[in-house]
Design a protein around this motif. Structure first.
Motif, PDB file in Angstrom:
ATOM      1  N   GLU A 235      -8.921  -9.038  -1.432  1.00 30.59           N
ATOM      2  CA  GLU A 235      -8.645  -7.673  -1.867  1.00 30.59           C
ATOM      3  C   GLU A 235      -7.542  -7.047  -1.023  1.00 30.59           C
ATOM      4  O   GLU A 235      -7.531  -7.152   0.207  1.00 30.59           O
ATOM      5  N   VAL A 236      -6.605  -6.404  -1.705  1.00 35.30           N
ATOM      6  CA  VAL A 236      -5.485  -5.722  -1.055  1.00 35.30           C
ATOM      7  C   VAL A 236      -5.209  -4.447  -1.844  1.00 35.30           C
ATOM      8  O   VAL A 236      -5.353  -4.422  -3.058  1.00 35.30           O
ATOM      9  N   PHE A 237      -4.858  -3.397  -1.139  1.00 39.15           N
ATOM     10  CA  PHE A 237      -4.783  -2.107  -1.835  1.00 39.15           C
ATOM     11  C   PHE A 237      -3.402  -1.475  -1.698  1.00 39.15           C
ATOM     12  O   PHE A 237      -2.573  -1.869  -0.880  1.00 39.15           O
ATOM     13  N   THR A 238      -3.192  -0.469  -2.529  1.00 40.77           N
ATOM     14  CA  THR A 238      -2.005   0.362  -2.452  1.00 40.77           C
ATOM     15  C   THR A 238      -2.403   1.821  -2.376  1.00 40.77           C
ATOM     16  O   THR A 238      -3.374   2.249  -2.994  1.00 40.77           O
ATOM     17  N   GLU A 239      -1.664   2.582  -1.584  1.00 43.82           N
ATOM     18  CA  GLU A 239      -1.663   4.044  -1.697  1.00 43.82           C
ATOM     19  C   GLU A 239      -0.444   4.351  -2.553  1.00 43.82           C
ATOM     20  O   GLU A 239       0.675   4.359  -2.069  1.00 43.82           O
ATOM     21  N   PHE A 240      -0.652   4.541  -3.857  1.00 45.15           N
ATOM     22  CA  PHE A 240       0.493   4.708  -4.750  1.00 45.15           C
ATOM     23  C   PHE A 240       0.536   6.128  -5.300  1.00 45.15           C
ATOM     24  O   PHE A 240      -0.471   6.831  -5.338  1.00 45.15           O
ATOM     25  N   SER A 241       1.732   6.545  -5.708  1.00 48.08           N
ATOM     26  CA  SER A 241       1.896   7.947  -6.099  1.00 48.08           C
ATOM     27  C   SER A 241       3.192   8.142  -6.872  1.00 48.08           C
ATOM     28  O   SER A 241       4.016   7.232  -6.991  1.00 48.08           O
ATOM     29  N   ASP A 242       3.343   9.371  -7.365  1.00 48.25           N
ATOM     30  CA  ASP A 242       4.587   9.786  -8.009  1.00 48.25           C
ATOM     31  C   ASP A 242       5.409  10.658  -7.062  1.00 48.25           C
ATOM     32  O   ASP A 242       6.159  11.532  -7.490  1.00 48.25           O
ATOM     33  N   HIS A 243       5.278  10.408  -5.761  1.00 40.98           N
ATOM     34  CA  HIS A 243       5.892  11.248  -4.736  1.00 40.98           C
ATOM     35  C   HIS A 243       7.391  11.423  -4.964  1.00 40.98           C
ATOM     36  O   HIS A 243       7.908  12.547  -4.953  1.00 40.98           O
ATOM     37  N   CYS A 244       8.113  10.312  -5.137  1.00 45.25           N
ATOM     38  CA  CYS A 244       9.577  10.398  -5.235  1.00 45.25           C
ATOM     39  C   CYS A 244      10.015  11.145  -6.491  1.00 45.25           C
ATOM     40  O   CYS A 244      11.029  11.855  -6.472  1.00 45.25           O
ATOM     41  N   VAL A 245       9.270  11.006  -7.570  1.00 42.58           N
ATOM     42  CA  VAL A 245       9.582  11.742  -8.797  1.00 42.58           C
ATOM     43  C   VAL A 245       9.352  13.234  -8.583  1.00 42.58           C
ATOM     44  O   VAL A 245      10.171  14.073  -8.972  1.00 42.58           O
ATOM     45  N   ARG A 246       8.234  13.571  -7.944  1.00 45.91           N
ATOM     46  CA  ARG A 246       7.937  14.989  -7.678  1.00 45.91           C
ATOM     47  C   ARG A 246       8.948  15.617  -6.725  1.00 45.91           C
ATOM     48  O   ARG A 246       9.300  16.787  -6.864  1.00 45.91           O
ATOM     49  N   GLU A 247       9.422  14.826  -5.747  1.00 50.87           N
ATOM     50  CA  GLU A 247      10.373  15.343  -4.771  1.00 50.87           C
ATOM     51  C   GLU A 247      11.666  15.803  -5.430  1.00 50.87           C
ATOM     52  O   GLU A 247      12.329  16.705  -4.927  1.00 50.87           O
ATOM     53  N   ARG A 248      12.026  15.190  -6.533  1.00 51.96           N
ATOM     54  CA  ARG A 248      13.249  15.626  -7.216  1.00 51.96           C
ATOM     55  C   ARG A 248      12.953  16.630  -8.327  1.00 51.96           C
ATOM     56  O   ARG A 248      13.839  16.977  -9.118  1.00 51.96           O
ATOM     57  N   GLY A 249      11.696  17.068  -8.421  1.00 49.84           N
ATOM     58  CA  GLY A 249      11.336  18.117  -9.364  1.00 49.84           C
ATOM     59  C   GLY A 249      10.971  17.642 -10.748  1.00 49.84           C
ATOM     60  O   GLY A 249      10.893  18.454 -11.678  1.00 49.84           O
ATOM     61  N   ASP A 250      10.717  16.334 -10.920  1.00 52.37           N
ATOM     62  CA  ASP A 250      10.361  15.788 -12.229  1.00 52.37           C
ATOM     63  C   ASP A 250       8.882  15.437 -12.290  1.00 52.37           C
ATOM     64  O   ASP A 250       8.157  15.525 -11.294  1.00 52.37           O
ATOM     65  N   LYS A 251       8.456  15.018 -13.476  1.00 49.61           N
ATOM     66  CA  LYS A 251       7.106  14.521 -13.678  1.00 49.61           C
ATOM     67  C   LYS A 251       7.169  13.084 -14.164  1.00 49.61           C
ATOM     68  O   LYS A 251       8.032  12.725 -14.970  1.00 49.61           O
ATOM     69  N   ALA A 252       6.235  12.276 -13.687  1.00 47.14           N
ATOM     70  CA  ALA A 252       6.163  10.889 -14.138  1.00 47.14           C
ATOM     71  C   ALA A 252       5.474  10.823 -15.493  1.00 47.14           C
ATOM     72  O   ALA A 252       4.440  11.459 -15.703  1.00 47.14           O
ATOM     73  N   GLY A 253       6.059  10.065 -16.417  1.00 50.07           N
ATOM     74  CA  GLY A 253       5.440   9.869 -17.719  1.00 50.07           C
ATOM     75  C   GLY A 253       4.336   8.834 -17.647  1.00 50.07           C
ATOM     76  O   GLY A 253       4.200   8.094 -16.665  1.00 50.07           O
ATOM     77  N   LEU A 254       3.538   8.751 -18.692  1.00 51.01           N
ATOM     78  CA  LEU A 254       2.428   7.810 -18.720  1.00 51.01           C
ATOM     79  C   LEU A 254       2.910   6.372 -18.561  1.00 51.01           C
ATOM     80  O   LEU A 254       2.215   5.534 -17.969  1.00 51.01           O
ATOM     81  N   ASP A 255       4.117   6.087 -19.051  1.00 47.54           N
ATOM     82  CA  ASP A 255       4.660   4.731 -18.906  1.00 47.54           C
ATOM     83  C   ASP A 255       4.855   4.366 -17.437  1.00 47.54           C
ATOM     84  O   ASP A 255       4.716   3.195 -17.060  1.00 47.54           O
ATOM     85  N   CYS A 256       5.172   5.352 -16.606  1.00 53.64           N
ATOM     86  CA  CYS A 256       5.329   5.086 -15.173  1.00 53.64           C
ATOM     87  C   CYS A 256       4.002   4.693 -14.540  1.00 53.64           C
ATOM     88  O   CYS A 256       3.957   3.807 -13.679  1.00 53.64           O
ATOM     89  N   TYR A 257       2.925   5.346 -14.941  1.00 55.77           N
ATOM     90  CA  TYR A 257       1.613   5.014 -14.400  1.00 55.77           C
ATOM     91  C   TYR A 257       1.267   3.552 -14.709  1.00 55.77           C
ATOM     92  O   TYR A 257       0.866   2.793 -13.822  1.00 55.77           O
ATOM     93  N   TYR A 258       1.426   3.167 -15.956  1.00 56.86           N
ATOM     94  CA  TYR A 258       1.105   1.788 -16.343  1.00 56.86           C
ATOM     95  C   TYR A 258       2.081   0.798 -15.718  1.00 56.86           C
ATOM     96  O   TYR A 258       1.679  -0.277 -15.250  1.00 56.86           O
ATOM     97  N   GLY A 259       3.362   1.157 -15.705  1.00 59.88           N
ATOM     98  CA  GLY A 259       4.348   0.252 -15.122  1.00 59.88           C
ATOM     99  C   GLY A 259       4.089  -0.007 -13.656  1.00 59.88           C
ATOM    100  O   GLY A 259       4.210  -1.143 -13.169  1.00 59.88           O
TER     101      GLY A 259
ATOM    102  N   THR B 134      -5.555   3.167  -4.587  1.00 64.78           N
ATOM    103  CA  THR B 134      -5.873   4.525  -4.131  1.00 64.78           C
ATOM    104  C   THR B 134      -4.661   5.394  -4.426  1.00 64.78           C
ATOM    105  O   THR B 134      -3.522   4.964  -4.248  1.00 64.78           O
ATOM    106  N   SER B 135      -4.910   6.603  -4.847  1.00 67.68           N
ATOM    107  CA  SER B 135      -3.858   7.376  -5.521  1.00 67.68           C
ATOM    108  C   SER B 135      -3.596   8.731  -4.891  1.00 67.68           C
ATOM    109  O   SER B 135      -4.527   9.476  -4.565  1.00 67.68           O
ATOM    110  N   TYR B 136      -2.301   9.036  -4.774  1.00 69.20           N
ATOM    111  CA  TYR B 136      -1.841  10.398  -4.536  1.00 69.20           C
ATOM    112  C   TYR B 136      -1.099  10.925  -5.774  1.00 69.20           C
ATOM    113  O   TYR B 136      -0.314  11.861  -5.674  1.00 69.20           O
TER     114      TYR B 136
END
Length: 701
Positions: free
Chosen positions: A380-404, A418-420
């Protein structure tokens, strides 16, 4: 029993433990939020107690947090415990360093005076920093430093008695680590820090954090509470902003402990690291960083892992600046040695768009870290993954980004999430569907172990010898040897990924412990037919000899960039290095410049290392297609492909070896569809952008 009968039910109704865990903090960890995450079918949360001025002595805070966590568990969710207020982990919100100021991390600030000093005579110098540790004269013509620290008078001024000859004055002073370091530049708060080498400080951190969680939740350890999450601990003896002097890590016990282990004075190793002066510079540079690596791995990560194992819980977390090889040196001594001391190692992934995730100018850290779970058998290996970089530029991640992003992680080998993520713009139904998709996919990719038949060597000794402590921002060393090493390691890794080759990262210890058997290097359940060495210019002599044994046994040995030349022990060129050069010249081993290494793989990598063959309309591999193949204990195989391109992939998949039964697994619906096979699996496939596809096979070569 068919594979659909065996796995179909658990695939259709996945284990919720394999869904996404949302990271929440402090007062938010309460009963009121449990319904929100339950309704969206999250696997659970990563949470922590509030860090108020009363921490860690407020029983109410611990009890309210425990009550909230128990509500999640009662609803069928799970919890990981986050061990810090913000980051970096280690001080429990500053409590540890406030409790005992001796625990505050210090660094060795190194000043190399620019001009030559002639002797005999007296040379006066004021000293930099808070407390002078060593003043040395470095002979211009070479040779060991001369210790002149005893020339410091009672007023703190040096009056150096300079012998005949020409010298440089080199001074090392001890100073609290703070200004310009990670401690003042994080998203958390300006905060003193502990030394990761300080066993007593780490023990106090465990006592006030881990032990308090045990008091209120210990009965759920290993049940509803799965893991402890540590966040970005590191040696902070380097500057994020441009610095004035190079910094080395320091602990008051270092000099005596180092001399006991290596048999010579610590200051000689420090001098070799910073200015490359003194005798046996190669050996001393390697000795220094090896010493640091072992103290960090044992004192911080090792103590936490030992506590977790004693208390039926997994040690987990991610560390800092994983993507650059040289940062492994100044942050930990060795990333590899520290990561070995995680049960469930992890990464921090701030990107969510597939184009950014596929950036090949840095180490593919998800594949790197997943190797530890594969090799250790923990899986087992984990990620702390997020849309941080998208939010930093003022955008929102689409659902395709979550799945991708989920698919990218899965292909690289990550199977705990694990998610931010902010979840802005994603509906409750979409979130629930994503969690079930993640749980199904993760469950399949926890079966068996990755079928890695190639191994990439982690070149510790070459890193230790090449890296020069730097005053530039982020302590980046721009010297050619360090740049060449980083480029070779990164390029070799991505060249394999782009060619859909499963592989692990190994270190010198694994190389030496592995058994040569039936034309493979065997370690536990791993069996490597090819060994790849990126720019391993400095290597242990025993490792060089082992490579010659591997080649003689039929194992492919490939070099990206420079080949082994210098002994880690002596700094000289041993006979084994000459024998390796001869083997390359005669074609028994192979070497290519870094920029041409992919071509070398195409001609010299044994076909047995390729668990599958991917062909597009051009008849070649597709560099934006990621692959992951696993073999179960019963010999079944899980084959996974994810398309990270912006266009659909159309081509043919052929899996090596005998296949008596196959099914395609749809992680969206939970359905498994039986496929017609004729002794092997070979079929035409189309994979949409960002999409991941699964196949389950019975029968093995």
């Amino acid at each position: 029993m068919s594979i659909i009968e065996k796995y179909g039910k658990s695939f259709a109704n996945p284990d919720r433990r394999n869904a996404i865990y949302q990271i929440i903090h402090g007062a938010a960890v309460n009963k009121d939020r449990a319904e929100y995450y339950d309704s969206r079918w999250f696997g659970g949360i990563v949470g922590n107690v509030p860090y108020t001025p009363e921490f860690p002595h407020s029983e109410d805070e611990w009890n309210v947090t425990a009550e909230g966590i128990r509500e999640y568990i009662k609803r069928g969710m799970y919890t990981w415990l986050y061990d810090e207020k913000g980051y970096p982990s280690g001080t429990a919100g500053g409590y540890v360093t406030e409790l005992n100021p001796d625990y505050v991390a210090k660094g060795l600030y190194c000043y190399n005076h620019w001009r030559k000093i002639g002797g005999p005579g007296i040379y006066r110098a004021d000293v930099p920093g808070d407390k002078l540790w060593k003043a040395l004269l470095l002979p211009v013509e070479g040779g060991d430093p001369i210790d002149v620290t005893d020339c410091l008078n009672e007023r703190g001024t040096l009056y150096v008695k300079v012998p005949a000859g020409q010298y440089y004055l080199f001074m090392m002073s001890i100073r609290r680590l703070f200004d310009g370091t990670h401690l003042t530049e994080s998203y958390s708060e300006p905060r003193n820090y502990i030394s990761l080498s300080d066993r007593n400080a780490v023990r106090e951190f465990i006592n006030c954090t881990h032990e308090n969680y045990k008091k209120v939740l210990g009965d759920e350890f290993g049940k509803g509470v799965l893991a402890m999450f540590t966040d970005e601990p590191s040696l902070v003896s380097w500057n994020i902003r441009t610095g004035v002097f190079p910094i080395l890590p320091w602990l008051d016990s270092y000099p005596a402990d180092f001399e006991a282990k290596y048999g010579y004075e610590f200051y000689k190793a420090c001098t070799a690291v910073v200015v490359r002066r003194g005798n046996d510079a190669v050996k001393r540079r390697c000795d220094f960083w090896e010493f640091i690596a072992d103290t960090v791995a044992d004192s911080f990560f090792g103590q936490i892992q030992d506590w977790c194992r004693a208390n039926n819980i997994k040690s987990s977390g991610h560390i800092l600046l994983e993507e650059r090889l040289q940062s492994h040196v100044y942050s930990y001594g060795s990333f590899y040695r520290s990561m070995k001391r995680f049960d469930w190692p992890g990464i921090d992934q701030l990107q969510t768009e597939t184009g950014a995730l596929m950036y090949d100018g840095a180490i593919p850290i998800a594949r790197f870290v997943a190797s530890f779970a594969d090799i250790s058998g923990e899986k087992e290996v984990f990620t702390e993954f997020s849309d941080h970089c998208v939010r930093e530029r003022g955008d929102k991640a689409g659902l395709d980004c979550y799945y991708g992003s989920v698919n990218w992680h899965l292909a690289m080998g990550v199977n705990n999430f694990t998610s931010y993520y902010s979840w802005d713009g994603i509906t409750e139904d979409e979130t629930r569907a994503l969690n079930r998709y993640t749980a199904r996919s993760s469950g399949l990719l926890k079966l068996g172990s990755r079928d890695s038949r190639a191994a990439v060597f982690y070149p510790e000794a070459a890193m230790w010898e090449s890296y020069i402590p730097s005053t530039t921002a982020m302590a980046i060393d721009t010297s050619e040897p360090t740049k060449a090493l980083e480029t070779a390691f990164t390029r070799a890794s991505w060249d394999l990924i782009h060619r859909q080759v499963d592989f692990d990262y190994i270190d010198c210890a694994l190389l030496m412990d592995g058994e040569i058997k039936d034309g493979k290097l065997v370690y536990r359940d791993r069996a490597y037919s090819a060994l790849i060495f990126p720019c391993a210019r400095v290597l242990e002599e025993a490792a060089m000899a082992k490579l010659l044994e591997c080649e003689a046994a039929g194992i492919a040995v490939l070099f990206c960039g420079e080949t082994p030349k210098l002994s880690r022990e002596t700094g000289g060129t041993p006979q084994a290095a000459l024998d390796i050069a001869d083997a390359i010249e005669k074609g028994r081993m192979a070497q290519a410049p870094t920029e041409d290494f992919g071509k070398l793989l195409d001609t010299k990598l044994p076909e047995i290392c390729r668990t599958m063959k991917i062909e597009n309309e051009k008849g070649s591999y597709h560099p934006m297609l990621l692959s992951h193949c696993r073999v179960t204990e019963d010999g079944e195989r899980v084959v996974y492909l994810a398309n990270m391109d912006s266009a659909p992939f159309t081509g043919r998949l052929t899996v090596d070896g005998c296949c008596t039964e196959a099914a395609e697994c749809d992680a969206f619906t939970g359905e498994m569809k039986k496929l017609a096979v004729n002794g092997k699996l070979s079929l035409d496939i189309t994979i949409r952008p960002g999409e991941g596809r699964f196949w389950l096979l019975a029968g093995r070569k």
